[in-house]
Design a protein around this motif. Sequence first.
Motif, mmCIF file in Angstrom:
data_model
loop_
_atom_site.group_PDB
_atom_site.id
_atom_site.type_symbol
_atom_site.label_atom_id
_atom_site.label_comp_id
_atom_site.label_asym_id
_atom_site.label_seq_id
_atom_site.Cartn_x
_atom_site.Cartn_y
_atom_site.Cartn_z
ATOM 1 N N TYR A 260 -28.300 21.063 20.992
ATOM 2 C CA TYR A 260 -27.139 21.665 21.232
ATOM 3 C C TYR A 260 -26.714 20.954 22.746
ATOM 4 O O TYR A 260 -27.750 20.003 22.902
ATOM 5 C CB TYR A 260 -27.114 22.430 21.531
ATOM 6 C CG TYR A 260 -26.561 24.071 20.592
ATOM 7 C CD1 TYR A 260 -25.278 24.286 20.332
ATOM 8 C CD2 TYR A 260 -27.744 24.815 19.975
ATOM 9 C CE1 TYR A 260 -25.246 24.797 19.522
ATOM 10 C CE2 TYR A 260 -27.555 25.503 19.284
ATOM 11 C CZ TYR A 260 -26.279 25.972 18.044
ATOM 12 O OH TYR A 260 -25.924 26.849 17.728
ATOM 13 N N THR A 261 -26.032 20.616 23.044
ATOM 14 C CA THR A 261 -25.179 19.059 23.845
ATOM 15 C C THR A 261 -24.290 20.276 24.638
ATOM 16 O O THR A 261 -23.026 21.098 23.744
ATOM 17 C CB THR A 261 -25.308 18.571 23.721
ATOM 18 O OG1 THR A 261 -23.831 18.546 22.742
ATOM 19 C CG2 THR A 261 -26.637 17.336 22.890
ATOM 20 N N ARG A 262 -23.906 19.546 26.010
ATOM 21 C CA ARG A 262 -22.227 20.236 26.671
ATOM 22 C C ARG A 262 -22.175 22.135 26.400
ATOM 23 O O ARG A 262 -23.457 22.711 26.595
ATOM 24 C CB ARG A 262 -21.187 19.673 26.139
ATOM 25 C CG ARG A 262 -21.551 17.664 26.867
ATOM 26 C CD ARG A 262 -20.334 17.399 26.357
ATOM 27 N NE ARG A 262 -20.026 15.778 27.840
ATOM 28 C CZ ARG A 262 -19.093 15.374 27.681
ATOM 29 N NH1 ARG A 262 -18.001 15.317 26.209
ATOM 30 N NH2 ARG A 262 -19.290 13.945 28.695
ATOM 31 N N GLY A 279 -23.106 36.655 17.297
ATOM 32 C CA GLY A 279 -22.511 35.019 16.865
ATOM 33 C C GLY A 279 -23.402 34.242 18.356
ATOM 34 O O GLY A 279 -23.380 34.451 19.367
ATOM 35 N N GLY A 280 -23.090 32.881 17.929
ATOM 36 C CA GLY A 280 -23.796 31.494 18.944
ATOM 37 C C GLY A 280 -23.577 30.493 18.088
ATOM 38 O O GLY A 280 -23.318 30.116 17.177
ATOM 39 N N GLY A 281 -22.743 29.453 19.836
ATOM 40 C CA GLY A 281 -22.723 28.152 19.175
ATOM 41 C C GLY A 281 -22.453 27.288 20.270
ATOM 42 O O GLY A 281 -23.400 27.746 21.149
ATOM 43 N N GLY A 282 -22.134 25.970 20.134
ATOM 44 C CA GLY A 282 -22.030 25.073 20.775
ATOM 45 C C GLY A 282 -22.342 23.795 20.561
ATOM 46 O O GLY A 282 -21.300 23.056 19.334
ATOM 47 N N ARG A 283 -22.175 22.607 20.993
ATOM 48 C CA ARG A 283 -21.873 21.122 20.901
ATOM 49 C C ARG A 283 -23.202 20.510 20.120
ATOM 50 O O ARG A 283 -23.978 20.792 20.828
ATOM 51 C CB ARG A 283 -20.717 20.742 22.130
ATOM 52 C CG ARG A 283 -20.550 18.817 22.069
ATOM 53 C CD ARG A 283 -19.586 18.999 22.450
ATOM 54 N NE ARG A 283 -18.429 19.308 22.911
ATOM 55 C CZ ARG A 283 -17.214 18.776 21.647
ATOM 56 N NH1 ARG A 283 -17.964 17.465 20.763
ATOM 57 N NH2 ARG A 283 -16.354 19.245 20.965
ATOM 58 N N LEU A 296 -21.478 10.667 16.009
ATOM 59 C CA LEU A 296 -20.551 11.303 15.181
ATOM 60 C C LEU A 296 -20.427 13.429 16.238
ATOM 61 O O LEU A 296 -21.181 14.079 16.317
ATOM 62 C CB LEU A 296 -20.293 11.555 13.653
ATOM 63 C CG LEU A 296 -19.396 12.419 12.811
ATOM 64 C CD1 LEU A 296 -18.119 12.061 13.483
ATOM 65 C CD2 LEU A 296 -19.458 12.390 11.792
ATOM 66 N N PRO A 297 -19.379 13.445 16.496
ATOM 67 C CA PRO A 297 -19.637 15.032 18.197
ATOM 68 C C PRO A 297 -19.379 15.977 17.055
ATOM 69 O O PRO A 297 -19.263 15.718 16.212
ATOM 70 C CB PRO A 297 -18.722 14.359 18.874
ATOM 71 C CG PRO A 297 -17.907 13.806 18.605
ATOM 72 C CD PRO A 297 -18.548 12.514 17.248
ATOM 73 N N GLY A 298 -19.499 16.414 17.207
ATOM 74 C CA GLY A 298 -19.195 18.159 16.705
ATOM 75 C C GLY A 298 -19.743 19.598 17.619
ATOM 76 O O GLY A 298 -20.778 19.470 18.518
ATOM 77 N N ILE A 299 -18.409 20.381 17.093
ATOM 78 C CA ILE A 299 -19.075 21.891 17.513
ATOM 79 C C ILE A 299 -18.491 22.633 16.603
ATOM 80 O O ILE A 299 -18.711 22.742 15.427
ATOM 81 C CB ILE A 299 -18.537 22.055 18.962
ATOM 82 C CG1 ILE A 299 -18.388 23.250 19.634
ATOM 83 C CG2 ILE A 299 -16.681 21.614 18.269
ATOM 84 C CD1 ILE A 299 -18.124 23.491 20.919
#
Length: 419
Positions: A260-262, A279-283, A296-299
């Motif tokens: 995870y970043t940002r 639930g949970g997530g991020g970049r 290659l960025p992603g989220i």
Amino acid sequence: MSFQAPKGVPEYLPPRSATFLAVREAFATAAGNAGYSYIEVPVFEDTELFARGVGASTDVVSKEMYTFADRGGRSVTLRPEFTAGVMRSVLEHGLHHGQLPVKLWATGPAFRYERPQAGRFRQLQQFNVEAIGSEDPAVDAETIALAWAGYQALGLTRVRLLLNTLGCKQCRPAYRAALQEFLRALDLDEDTRRRIEINPLRVLDDKRPEVRALVENAPLITDHLCASCKAHHDRVRSLLEDLRIPWEDTPRLVRGLDYYTRTTYEFDHPMLGAQSGIGGGGRYDGLSEDIGGPALPGIGFAVGVDRIIMAVEAENDDRPAPPRVEVYAVPLGEEAARRVFTLVHELRAAGVAADMAFDGRGLKGAMKGADRSGAAYAVIVGERDLAAGTAQVKDLVSGDQTALPLAEIVTTLKEILTK
RNA sequence: GUGGGUGUAGCUCAGUUGGCAGAGCGCCAGGUUGUGGUCCUGGAUGUCGUGGGUUCAAGUCCCAUCACUCACCCCA
């Protein structure tokens, strides 16, 4: 009973299983409406993918994976999460050479060898969304809005959105060093001291009150962000404001996976006990490179289907069981049973959900079956009806009953039920 | 991995100082020989988690073991 389900594996039986499907459906619809396509990825992968993708130092990888050697001697692992596998598939099949971002959803079980408790399972069901190849903060906000729409569609009113940023390659190292310096000066147990060296951010997330008190004055990432991370974070927040999605800034919120970043976020439900994250997530802007791909960025995010079911049940504890069928047929006698069997088949072919009484059940018992099926109508056919070429159609709510020609039953019921 | 709690009918559980294995719900049947949801009557279902011990006698006391469960840790 000699066998039981493996430890920590939930099963969903009727009528509860309907909620399981409803949760999937709610998020699948939200994802589809936002232009995300379905991807089916393997349940197991090369162990190394998770070690490098999720991070060898994480608890998930270091002590919770279902890892085994297959018959060819390869080390494979049941997926502990979806993101690494989805990224691998995108890279392997070159989806990132097309238009970006690549927007995908996936769903199914993930596996973690943990000690089970309320809301924590060894086989957990996730619904997963990934947007790969964009740095636009609007995509961050889009994924949050998508998850939010899923919760809304399920009628959940008490979901909280916790939002944070973890900085990037530019600003995180300096913050990390500052945090480590602060934490090393504290009186902490051995496990926690080890965590300071491996992933100091996680210490901030500790739930133990004594640890919380100690880290109260720890430096926060939000005070150490570089200009572009700060701009990104502000943009995400203002977009959420535009969508009127409420959130709480939680500068201590950390994700347990290394990529995870940002932007990072978590959805939380207050009625669930200790495992309240639904639930949970991020970049994850570095993940592609971590597993040997290009920059290659992603989220993305994962929501926990099991816990969402618990939340739905917690918010509505007296929901009636959903109807199993629309029409329930009751034959009296062997000859009628044979005719009714065909009738039920014809109803089904016409798109009417139908069931019937089997085993020569008596009228009373069969009517009981009709009642419990949740059907709106019962169709009763006895010897007298057979001789007259009719069937009794009974409205199970009002109790009204009328005789109709057998030959017209299917079209008549179809008509009534589609109104 | 660490700590607490609980194991009795299909389900939820009661079971007193150790003395015949129980209730409610559910299921099946009957009351009503062709009518469900309410009501009444009756019925079926038990390795009291498992193994050992104490005792004239153990669901109850002791030991071991297994399972389930909640919390820590971690995460969805």
